[in-house]
Scaffold this motif. Structure first.
Motif, PDB file in Angstrom:
ATOM      1  N   ASN A  32       0.872  -1.167   0.000  1.00 47.20           N
ATOM      2  CA  ASN A  32       0.000   0.000   0.000  1.00 47.20           C
ATOM      3  C   ASN A  32       0.909   1.217   0.000  1.00 47.20           C
ATOM      4  O   ASN A  32       1.774   1.338   0.859  1.00 47.20           O
ATOM      5  CB  ASN A  32      -0.852  -0.053   1.265  1.00 47.20           C
ATOM      6  CG  ASN A  32      -1.658   1.190   1.512  1.00 47.20           C
ATOM      7  OD1 ASN A  32      -1.350   2.278   1.062  1.00 47.20           O
ATOM      8  ND2 ASN A  32      -2.705   1.014   2.267  1.00 47.20           N
ATOM      9  N   SER A  57      -1.765  -1.587  -3.919  1.00 47.78           N
ATOM     10  CA  SER A  57      -2.657  -0.467  -4.169  1.00 47.78           C
ATOM     11  C   SER A  57      -1.825   0.801  -4.244  1.00 47.78           C
ATOM     12  O   SER A  57      -0.797   0.913  -3.578  1.00 47.78           O
ATOM     13  CB  SER A  57      -3.685  -0.350  -3.050  1.00 47.78           C
ATOM     14  OG  SER A  57      -4.548   0.735  -3.289  1.00 47.78           O
ATOM     15  N   SER A  59      -2.111   5.302  -4.698  1.00 48.43           N
ATOM     16  CA  SER A  59      -3.006   6.412  -4.374  1.00 48.43           C
ATOM     17  C   SER A  59      -3.912   6.835  -5.522  1.00 48.43           C
ATOM     18  O   SER A  59      -5.027   7.302  -5.292  1.00 48.43           O
ATOM     19  CB  SER A  59      -2.202   7.609  -3.885  1.00 48.43           C
ATOM     20  OG  SER A  59      -1.315   8.055  -4.896  1.00 48.43           O
ATOM     21  N   VAL A  62      -7.538   4.662  -6.067  1.00 43.56           N
ATOM     22  CA  VAL A  62      -8.634   4.693  -5.107  1.00 43.56           C
ATOM     23  C   VAL A  62      -9.321   6.059  -5.168  1.00 43.56           C
ATOM     24  O   VAL A  62      -8.724   7.030  -5.635  1.00 43.56           O
ATOM     25  CB  VAL A  62      -8.129   4.394  -3.675  1.00 43.56           C
ATOM     26  CG1 VAL A  62      -7.599   2.981  -3.565  1.00 43.56           C
ATOM     27  CG2 VAL A  62      -7.079   5.394  -3.234  1.00 43.56           C
ATOM     28  N   PRO A  63     -10.596   6.139  -4.709  1.00 39.44           N
ATOM     29  CA  PRO A  63     -11.318   7.414  -4.785  1.00 39.44           C
ATOM     30  C   PRO A  63     -10.650   8.559  -4.016  1.00 39.44           C
ATOM     31  O   PRO A  63     -10.702   9.698  -4.447  1.00 39.44           O
ATOM     32  CB  PRO A  63     -12.686   7.104  -4.193  1.00 39.44           C
ATOM     33  CG  PRO A  63     -12.831   5.636  -4.281  1.00 39.44           C
ATOM     34  CD  PRO A  63     -11.441   5.063  -4.221  1.00 39.44           C
ATOM     35  N   GLU A  64     -10.077   8.244  -2.874  1.00 37.84           N
ATOM     36  CA  GLU A  64      -9.387   9.241  -2.058  1.00 37.84           C
ATOM     37  C   GLU A  64      -8.177   8.601  -1.401  1.00 37.84           C
ATOM     38  O   GLU A  64      -8.223   7.456  -0.997  1.00 37.84           O
ATOM     39  CB  GLU A  64     -10.302   9.752  -0.937  1.00 37.84           C
ATOM     40  CG  GLU A  64     -11.488  10.569  -1.399  1.00 37.84           C
ATOM     41  CD  GLU A  64     -12.305  11.035  -0.215  1.00 37.84           C
ATOM     42  OE1 GLU A  64     -11.761  11.788   0.621  1.00 37.84           O
ATOM     43  OE2 GLU A  64     -13.464  10.628  -0.127  1.00 37.84           O
ATOM     44  N   ARG A  66      -4.864   8.907   1.528  1.00 33.62           N
ATOM     45  CA  ARG A  66      -4.843   9.015   2.982  1.00 33.62           C
ATOM     46  C   ARG A  66      -5.336  10.389   3.415  1.00 33.62           C
ATOM     47  O   ARG A  66      -5.094  11.356   2.719  1.00 33.62           O
ATOM     48  CB  ARG A  66      -3.416   8.791   3.472  1.00 33.62           C
ATOM     49  CG  ARG A  66      -2.947   7.390   3.206  1.00 33.62           C
ATOM     50  CD  ARG A  66      -1.550   7.181   3.757  1.00 33.62           C
ATOM     51  NE  ARG A  66      -1.071   5.881   3.359  1.00 33.62           N
ATOM     52  CZ  ARG A  66      -0.012   5.667   2.591  1.00 33.62           C
ATOM     53  NH1 ARG A  66       0.708   6.675   2.158  1.00 33.62           N
ATOM     54  NH2 ARG A  66       0.342   4.460   2.261  1.00 33.62           N
ATOM     55  N   ALA A  68      -8.229   8.874   4.097  1.00 32.06           N
ATOM     56  CA  ALA A  68      -9.454   8.122   3.794  1.00 32.06           C
ATOM     57  C   ALA A  68      -9.139   6.619   3.848  1.00 32.06           C
ATOM     58  O   ALA A  68      -8.011   6.208   3.617  1.00 32.06           O
ATOM     59  CB  ALA A  68      -9.981   8.517   2.419  1.00 32.06           C
ATOM     60  N   TYR A  70      -9.736   4.090   1.927  1.00 29.94           N
ATOM     61  CA  TYR A  70      -9.712   3.290   0.698  1.00 29.94           C
ATOM     62  C   TYR A  70      -8.415   2.543   0.462  1.00 29.94           C
ATOM     63  O   TYR A  70      -8.395   1.528  -0.202  1.00 29.94           O
ATOM     64  CB  TYR A  70     -10.017   4.177  -0.517  1.00 29.94           C
ATOM     65  CG  TYR A  70     -11.347   4.845  -0.422  1.00 29.94           C
ATOM     66  CD1 TYR A  70     -12.514   4.120  -0.578  1.00 29.94           C
ATOM     67  CD2 TYR A  70     -11.438   6.201  -0.128  1.00 29.94           C
ATOM     68  CE1 TYR A  70     -13.759   4.737  -0.468  1.00 29.94           C
ATOM     69  CE2 TYR A  70     -12.668   6.825  -0.020  1.00 29.94           C
ATOM     70  CZ  TYR A  70     -13.813   6.088  -0.189  1.00 29.94           C
ATOM     71  OH  TYR A  70     -15.023   6.695  -0.079  1.00 29.94           O
ATOM     72  N   MET A  71      -7.337   3.077   0.962  1.00 31.78           N
ATOM     73  CA  MET A  71      -6.059   2.414   0.735  1.00 31.78           C
ATOM     74  C   MET A  71      -5.863   1.296   1.731  1.00 31.78           C
ATOM     75  O   MET A  71      -5.108   0.430   1.581  1.00 31.78           O
ATOM     76  CB  MET A  71      -4.913   3.401   0.793  1.00 31.78           C
ATOM     77  CG  MET A  71      -5.024   4.361  -0.379  1.00 31.78           C
ATOM     78  SD  MET A  71      -3.598   5.395  -0.588  1.00 31.78           S
ATOM     79  CE  MET A  71      -2.366   4.203  -0.974  1.00 31.78           C
TER      80      MET A  71
END
Length: 71
Positions: A32, A57, A59, A62-64, A66, A68, A70-71
């Protein structure tokens, strides 16, 4: 360009042994990072880690980023 060409781009000592030990026990290894996918691909190729990690993964995938979740 730095991760593609700079001298000294290398894994921390022992990390590849850790990856192998985890995978030998059935633990999947995932990465990540706040880097974008292009940079992750350069690093994976440079370190020859494609076969050492099970997923990753970045940045920009994903939709947002850190902080957030999602990561």
């Amino acid at each position: 360009d730095h991760y593609r060409n700079a001298l000294g781009v290398a894994a921390y000592d022992g990390i590849e042994t850790l990856f192998e030990a985890l995978r030998a026990k059935g633990v999947k290894v995932g990465l990540n990072t706040g880097f974008d996918a292009e940079t992750v691909n350069v690093i994976l190729d440079r370190l020859d880690w494609r076969s050492r990690v099970d997923g990753w993964s970045a940045s920009d995938l994903v939709p947002e980023g850190r902080p957030a979740p999602y990561m």
